[in-house]
Design a protein around this motif. Structure first.
Motif, PDB file in Angstrom:
ATOM      1  N   ALA A   1       0.776  -1.038   0.064  1.00  0.00           N
ATOM      2  CA  ALA A   1       0.045  -0.052  -0.097  1.00  0.00           C
ATOM      3  C   ALA A   1       0.749   1.323   0.154  1.00  0.00           C
ATOM      4  O   ALA A   1       0.250   2.376  -0.184  1.00  0.00           O
ATOM      5  N   ALA A   2       2.145   1.063   0.173  1.00  0.00           N
ATOM      6  CA  ALA A   2       2.925   2.182   0.377  1.00  0.00           C
ATOM      7  C   ALA A   2       3.407   2.579  -1.338  1.00  0.00           C
ATOM      8  O   ALA A   2       4.281   3.590  -1.419  1.00  0.00           O
ATOM      9  N   LEU A   3       2.991   1.965  -2.431  1.00  0.00           N
ATOM     10  CA  LEU A   3       3.480   2.299  -3.672  1.00  0.00           C
ATOM     11  C   LEU A   3       2.852   3.800  -3.956  1.00  0.00           C
ATOM     12  O   LEU A   3       1.737   4.197  -3.338  1.00  0.00           O
ATOM     13  N   SER A   4       3.925   4.577  -4.769  1.00  0.00           N
ATOM     14  CA  SER A   4       3.261   5.804  -4.950  1.00  0.00           C
ATOM     15  C   SER A   4       2.322   5.737  -6.044  1.00  0.00           C
ATOM     16  O   SER A   4       2.088   4.439  -6.656  1.00  0.00           O
ATOM     17  N   ASN A   5       1.380   6.669  -6.444  1.00  0.00           N
ATOM     18  CA  ASN A   5       0.402   6.586  -7.213  1.00  0.00           C
ATOM     19  C   ASN A   5       0.823   6.335  -8.724  1.00  0.00           C
ATOM     20  O   ASN A   5       0.368   5.483  -9.449  1.00  0.00           O
ATOM     21  N   GLN A   6       2.332   6.892  -9.022  1.00  0.00           N
ATOM     22  CA  GLN A   6       2.644   6.743 -10.314  1.00  0.00           C
ATOM     23  C   GLN A   6       3.004   5.297 -10.492  1.00  0.00           C
ATOM     24  O   GLN A   6       2.931   4.513 -11.479  1.00  0.00           O
ATOM     25  N   ALA A   7       3.747   4.805  -9.524  1.00  0.00           N
ATOM     26  CA  ALA A   7       4.173   3.258  -9.512  1.00  0.00           C
ATOM     27  C   ALA A   7       2.954   2.395  -9.556  1.00  0.00           C
ATOM     28  O   ALA A   7       3.092   1.382 -10.471  1.00  0.00           O
ATOM     29  N   LEU A   8       1.945   2.503  -8.988  1.00  0.00           N
ATOM     30  CA  LEU A   8       0.596   1.949  -8.851  1.00  0.00           C
ATOM     31  C   LEU A   8       0.026   1.901 -10.328  1.00  0.00           C
ATOM     32  O   LEU A   8      -0.189   0.940 -10.864  1.00  0.00           O
ATOM     33  N   ALA A   9      -0.038   3.173 -10.775  1.00  0.00           N
ATOM     34  CA  ALA A   9      -0.590   3.115 -12.254  1.00  0.00           C
ATOM     35  C   ALA A   9       0.293   2.375 -13.187  1.00  0.00           C
ATOM     36  O   ALA A   9      -0.373   1.662 -14.132  1.00  0.00           O
ATOM     37  N   GLU A  10       1.670   2.542 -13.073  1.00  0.00           N
ATOM     38  CA  GLU A  10       2.452   1.655 -13.983  1.00  0.00           C
ATOM     39  C   GLU A  10       1.973   0.239 -13.964  1.00  0.00           C
ATOM     40  O   GLU A  10       1.936  -0.442 -15.017  1.00  0.00           O
ATOM     41  N   LEU A  11       2.024  -0.286 -12.665  1.00  0.00           N
ATOM     42  CA  LEU A  11       1.933  -2.056 -12.439  1.00  0.00           C
ATOM     43  C   LEU A  11       0.691  -2.064 -13.034  1.00  0.00           C
ATOM     44  O   LEU A  11       0.282  -3.387 -13.383  1.00  0.00           O
ATOM     45  N   VAL A  12      -0.775  -1.240 -13.045  1.00  0.00           N
ATOM     46  CA  VAL A  12      -1.963  -1.689 -13.568  1.00  0.00           C
ATOM     47  C   VAL A  12      -2.064  -0.964 -14.998  1.00  0.00           C
ATOM     48  O   VAL A  12      -3.264  -1.333 -15.410  1.00  0.00           O
ATOM     49  N   HIS A  13      -1.262  -0.394 -15.476  1.00  0.00           N
ATOM     50  CA  HIS A  13      -1.071   0.199 -16.794  1.00  0.00           C
ATOM     51  C   HIS A  13      -2.422   0.952 -17.133  1.00  0.00           C
ATOM     52  O   HIS A  13      -3.156   0.861 -17.914  1.00  0.00           O
ATOM     53  N   ILE A  14      -2.338   2.064 -16.120  1.00  0.00           N
ATOM     54  CA  ILE A  14      -3.645   2.952 -16.301  1.00  0.00           C
ATOM     55  C   ILE A  14      -2.654   4.434 -16.234  1.00  0.00           C
ATOM     56  O   ILE A  14      -1.506   4.297 -15.395  1.00  0.00           O
ATOM     57  N   SER A  15      -3.312   5.323 -16.513  1.00  0.00           N
ATOM     58  CA  SER A  15      -2.689   6.683 -16.189  1.00  0.00           C
ATOM     59  C   SER A  15      -2.682   7.132 -14.777  1.00  0.00           C
ATOM     60  O   SER A  15      -3.628   6.566 -13.887  1.00  0.00           O
ATOM     61  N   PRO A  16      -1.803   7.736 -14.342  1.00  0.00           N
ATOM     62  CA  PRO A  16      -2.140   8.244 -12.704  1.00  0.00           C
ATOM     63  C   PRO A  16      -3.106   8.810 -12.429  1.00  0.00           C
ATOM     64  O   PRO A  16      -3.501   8.601 -11.367  1.00  0.00           O
TER      65      PRO A  16
END
Length: 165
Positions: A21-36
């Motif tokens: 849950a500590a992933l940054s929004n940017q990193a999470l968006a990249e992992l899920v393949h959506i825009s920040p």
């Protein structure tokens, strides 16, 4: 709360957040393949619907025990004399503010409650039992199981691989 639909992207977000849950929004968006911005909006919606209850840090019991003294993990079964709604809720209310009580489950059949307790040492556990159980006239039986080794611990809930049809 209005019903909402979980799509495959929501499930991916939840899966990733359960891992870290500590992933940054940017990193999470990249992992899920959506825009920040889309990621931020979706996570906020998942929080607002109550699906994401809260984000916490999970401490290592073993590492903490090395730096703060020996830790004691206990599974405790509690049986009450009276099981009416008021008595059950009163017991739940009593354990709620105790930090040492990590989890409290009302169960059936068998005991009325199962608690997961972490105390610094045996004297701390004894003090907790005095506060919560010994002085409570409605507590009939307390059975404590002391952990020798934690073989597995997890907080992630199983999620479907795809959203409902």
């Amino acid at each position: 709360m209005t019903p909402f639909h979980l799509d495959p992207t929501d499930l991916l977000l939840l899966r990733q957040l359960q891992k870290d849950a500590a992933l940054s929004n940017q990193a999470l968006a990249e992992l899920v393949h959506i825009s920040p911005p889309t990621c931020l909006r979706r996570v906020k919606r998942l929080q607002e619907t109550g699906l994401i209850e809260r984000k916490i840090a999970i401490l290592s019991v073993d590492t903490l025990a090395k730096v703060a003294g020996h830790g004691l993990s206990v599974v405790v079964e509690i049986t009450l004399d009276r099981q009416d709604q008021h008595a059950l809720e009163a017991f739940e209310k009593k354990v709620l503010p105790e930090d040492a009580v990590q989890q409290c489950y009302r169960v059936s059949p068998g005991p009325d409650f199962v608690l997961i307790v972490h105390a610094a040492n045996m004297p701390d556990y004894l003090a907790l039992t005095q506060r919560l159980f010994t002085t409570d006239v409605n507590v009939r039986n307390v059975k404590s199981f002391f952990s020798l080794k934690r073989s597995k611990f997890g907080a992630a809930l199983p999620l479907p691989t795809e959203g409902p049809a």
